[in-house]
Design an enzyme around this catalytic site. Structure first.
Site, PDB file in Angstrom:
ATOM      1  CD  GLU A 124      46.409  40.902  45.216  1.00  0.00           C
ATOM      2  OE1 GLU A 124      45.406  41.307  45.835  1.00  0.00           O
ATOM      3  OE2 GLU A 124      47.488  40.640  45.770  1.00  0.00           O
TER       4      GLU A 124
ATOM      5  NE  ARG B  31      44.049  43.675  46.739  1.00  0.00           N
ATOM      6  CZ  ARG B  31      45.071  44.410  47.174  1.00  0.00           C
ATOM      7  NH1 ARG B  31      44.908  45.702  47.368  1.00  0.00           N
ATOM      8  NH2 ARG B  31      46.243  43.875  47.419  1.00  0.00           N
TER       9      ARG B  31
ATOM     10  CG  ASP C  74      48.485  33.752  52.491  1.00  0.00           C
ATOM     11  OD1 ASP C  74      48.328  33.340  51.332  1.00  0.00           O
ATOM     12  OD2 ASP C  74      48.577  34.970  52.758  1.00  0.00           O
TER      13      ASP C  74
ATOM     14  CD  GLU D   8      47.546  39.615  56.814  1.00  0.00           C
ATOM     15  OE1 GLU D   8      47.110  39.679  55.646  1.00  0.00           O
ATOM     16  OE2 GLU D   8      48.281  40.510  57.323  1.00  0.00           O
TER      17      GLU D   8
ATOM     18  CB  THR E 134      41.641  35.865  51.550  1.00  0.00           C
ATOM     19  OG1 THR E 134      42.880  35.898  52.248  1.00  0.00           O
ATOM     20  CG2 THR E 134      41.805  36.383  50.125  1.00  0.00           C
TER      21      THR E 134
END
Length: 709
Positions: A244, A248, A388, A562, A650
């Site tokens: 994360e 981010r 994913d 998504e 992502t």
């Protein structure tokens, strides 16, 4: 006539008629005073336009029951960044329902009075005024305010894009006023939380930097840049999630550094401020390097920022998430290219080799891997949570380095073939394409379930087919053939299934997880390719809706990006307007059902099957970084972030494609050969060599940790 907007941001003649028009249309302002105060708050905002965690538990198997138990003990006051933000502390439905009933009475009285005035003034009535529907069709006040069109009239996509900017500003201003600096923000209660002490990491601020740049919000960007320069530091004596923090924070800083150089009017005038994002990114990456210091090279799930010490996962038997370990490469490779420092490239690339050397069948990897041993834990296969972005980063690594690393294209093609063979099935009534799961491995039972997270896949498939070119351009290439046609059709059908997850609910919002009624036994794509028969009719009793099952535990909506992400790719690549229209319908639903009263921004909600849905009182950082950004790009011109020149990580942070050879970077590993069944063919003594290397690394790490022994 002046086109109305819901947030009172556009300049317009200061007339009483305009005020009445806005008051009649918006559901987020409860009085004239609230509307005027919001208007004043945004009066000096720069509104010129530019000509831009995916992981959640399953509630079925033992693993997800364990995760549910862990989250049930989460109070919201813990230190540290949560790995999966599926269950933030929220507010109950009853209190929300009481608030709504009170608001409904107010709206009913005020609305009746205002509508009567508008009718008397001739603003609405038999003339078919824009945005007012007649007959039995469901009315949408937001459609009339933010770019609604008459039947047969061409949509004004510029106005719709501006409406997305309005929504961003409403969210941002509320956070700026009540939650500035917090990593987590609750727009209903106007509270927040630092997820890393002291003083947090400005999680929301950094994640939104490039969205503000793309929207040309220079005033808001200046405030955010000042915070990054003066307040952002990583002297946090606690562990944060490696993945994360990379996607981010590191991704947000790197994309901001990139975009300030390519977007007009964004780069700061002072030379001393121009490298602040890169400096902060390098500092952060150096601390994250400790996560890669595992015996296998697979990063530890967490890292203590102050010391750079990696730590194993506190759950999952200490195993790292496979998707997390393999979704760090775009960020680290781009940083290596910017700085010339090979360590970032080498550490991130090593992970791909370790994962691939496990020899996963048909390119489909289990969702957990041990960082200390570099081997998979269990055999569960899914493209939802924890699986994913492994697949997403395969094809994006190939394009990031301008096709100079064909090893990742090979791995992508192998994985997609595995998806078609083992996971693609069809619903029994309308033949919707379902990307299912195999909780017990490829030889186990097919589970008819799709996380919303899976809806990244259709857009990624389309990107892989054309490389970011339009379909018209790609079809002229000598490489175009039957496989490409099949893949594009799969992308179309999966997109339709994902849109159905929204349209099946009365709120028009998707649940976190959807289940499907399948044929018995399941019909697989490997046997025959089926085309969906359902037309996604919105009628309450539409036949196609019986194929979708939304369970109570899965009915929440976390503002995830998504599906709109895939709509963005599908629009750019195919040019089919249906993807934009579906996107606008989704945006209207978000605004209508997730807005917080008194101009309080937007919140995730607890039950998409209920109107109005009870709030969860949480605004995810990816609402600003991804969801609204993708809406903005979807409704904007195609020459902003052209897909054949950039890759988006992502978390929707854009990086440029680059020539890795200029910095002498290249793939430093080769795949172990496979036989005709896909099994690894190791050289003689190869297995013993691997074991010896792992043992040596474990011993070395032990000595480093206990130098006195």
């Amino acid at each position: 006539m002046y086109s109305r907007d819901p947030f009172n941001l556009r300049k317009a003649p200061p007339t009483a008629l305009l005020f009445l028009q806005n008051a009649a249309s918006t559901t987020i302002a409860t009085s004239a005073q609230a509307i005027e105060s919001t208007k004043q708050a945004f009066q000096d905002a720069d509104m010129s336009s530019f000509a831009v965690p995916r992981h959640v538990p399953n509630f079925e198997n033992a693993q997800r029951r364990l995760e549910d138990n862990v989250w049930g003990k989460f109070t919201g006051s813990e230190k540290g960044l949560p790995m999966y933000k599926d269950k933030p502390a929220g507010y109950g439905a009853r209190r929300s329902a009481r608030r709504w009933l009170t608001r409904k009475r107010t709206f009913a009285l005020a609305g009746l009075l205002v509508l009567s005035c508008l009718y008397w003034l001739g603003w609405i009535g038999g003339g078919g005024t824009e945005g007012v529907e007649s007959g039995d069709k469901k009315k949408s006040s937001w459609g009339s305010i933010i770019g609604g069109t008459k039947k047969g009239e061409k949509a004004d996509w510029d106005k719709r894009r501006e409406a997305v900017k309005d929504a961003f500003l409403l969210s941002w201003k509320d956070y700026e006023t009540h939650g500035w600096g917090y990593d987590e923000y609750h727009p209903v209660s106007k509270t927040g939380r630092f997820m890393a002490q002291p003083n947090g990491m400005g999680w929301i601020i950094v994640d939104a930097l490039d969205t503000m740049m793309l929207m040309n919000l220079t005033k808001e960007l200046k405030h955010a840049r000042e915070w990054v320069s003066e307040s952002l530091n990583y002297e946090k004596d606690q562990d944060v999630n490696t993945f994360e923090t990379t996607i981010r924070m590191l991704g947000g800083l790197l994309s901001a550094h990139y975009l300030q150089d390519v977007l007009p009017g964004i780069k700061p005038e002072k030379d001393s401020e121009q490298d602040i994002f890169l400096e902060k990114a390098t500092d952060l990456a150096d601390r994250l390097m400790g996560a890669y210091e595992s015996p296998s090279g697979v990063p530890w799930a967490s890292v203590i920022l102050r010391t750079g010490k990696g730590e194993a996962s506190h759950a999952d038997g200490g195993a790292s998430s496979t998707a997390e370990a393999t979704s760090l490469q775009l960020e680290m490779k781009y940083l290596a290219y910017l700085t010339g420092e090979a360590q970032y490239w080498d550490k991130a690339e090593k992970v791909m080799q370790v994962v691939d050397d496990n020899g996963a069948k048909d390119g489909l990897v289990p969702i957990f891997i041990y960082a200390d041993r570099g081997v998979f834990r269990g055999s569960e296969i899914r493209l939802g949570s924890r699986g994913d972005s492994y697949y997403e980063y395969l094809i994006k690594q190939y394009y990031q380095t301008q096709k100079q690393e064909p090893i990742y294209l090979e791995m992508w093609n192998e994985a997609l073939a595995g998806v078609k063979k083992h996971l693609i099935t069809y619903s029994k009534d309308s033949d919707f394409t379902v990307l299912a799961e195999r909780p017990s491995g490829l030889d186990g039972t097919l589970h008819p379930k799709m996380d919303h997270l899976v809806c990244f896949m259709p857009g990624t498939i389309a990107l892989a087919v054309t490389g970011g070119l339009t379909l018209t351009e790609a079809k002229k290439l000598p490489s175009w053939g039957k496989k490409q046609e099949e893949d594009m059709e799969l992308a179309r059908e999966l997109t339709k299934t994902c849109i159905g997850m929204y349209r099946v609910n009365p709120t028009g919002l998707a649940p976190e997880i959807a289940h499907f009624n399948l044929y018995d036994p399941p019909k697989m794509m490997s046997q025959a390719t089926l085309s969906s028969k359902g037309n996604l009719d919105l009628a309450e009793d539409a036949d196609w809706k019986t194929d979708y099952i939304v369970k109570p535990a899965d009915a929440h909506n976390l503002q995830r990006p998504e599906t709109v992400e895939s709509l963005f790719y599908m629009w750019r690549i195919t040019g089919d307007e249906i993807y934009r229209e579906w996107g606008w319908e989704m945006f209207e639903s978000f605004v209508k059902h997730t807005s917080v009263k008194d101009d309080g921004g937007f919140s995730s909600v607890n039950d998409v099957r209920t109107v109005p849905p009870p709030t969860r009182d949480n605004m995810e950082s990816f609402w600003l970084a991804e969801t609204l950004k993708y809406f903005y790009l979807l409704f904007g011109p195609n020459d902003v972030l052209p897909l054949d020149e950039v890759v988006l990580n992502t978390e929707a942070h854009p990086f440029p494609r680059f020539d890795a050879s200029k910095k002498r970077f290249k793939t430093g590993w080769k795949r172990i050969p496979r036989d005709e069944k896909g099994n690894l063919v190791r050289e003689k003594g190869g297995e013993e060599k691997v074991v010896t290397q792992v043992v040596t690394q474990v011993v070395k790490q032990s000595k480093d940790s206990h130098p006195g022994r």
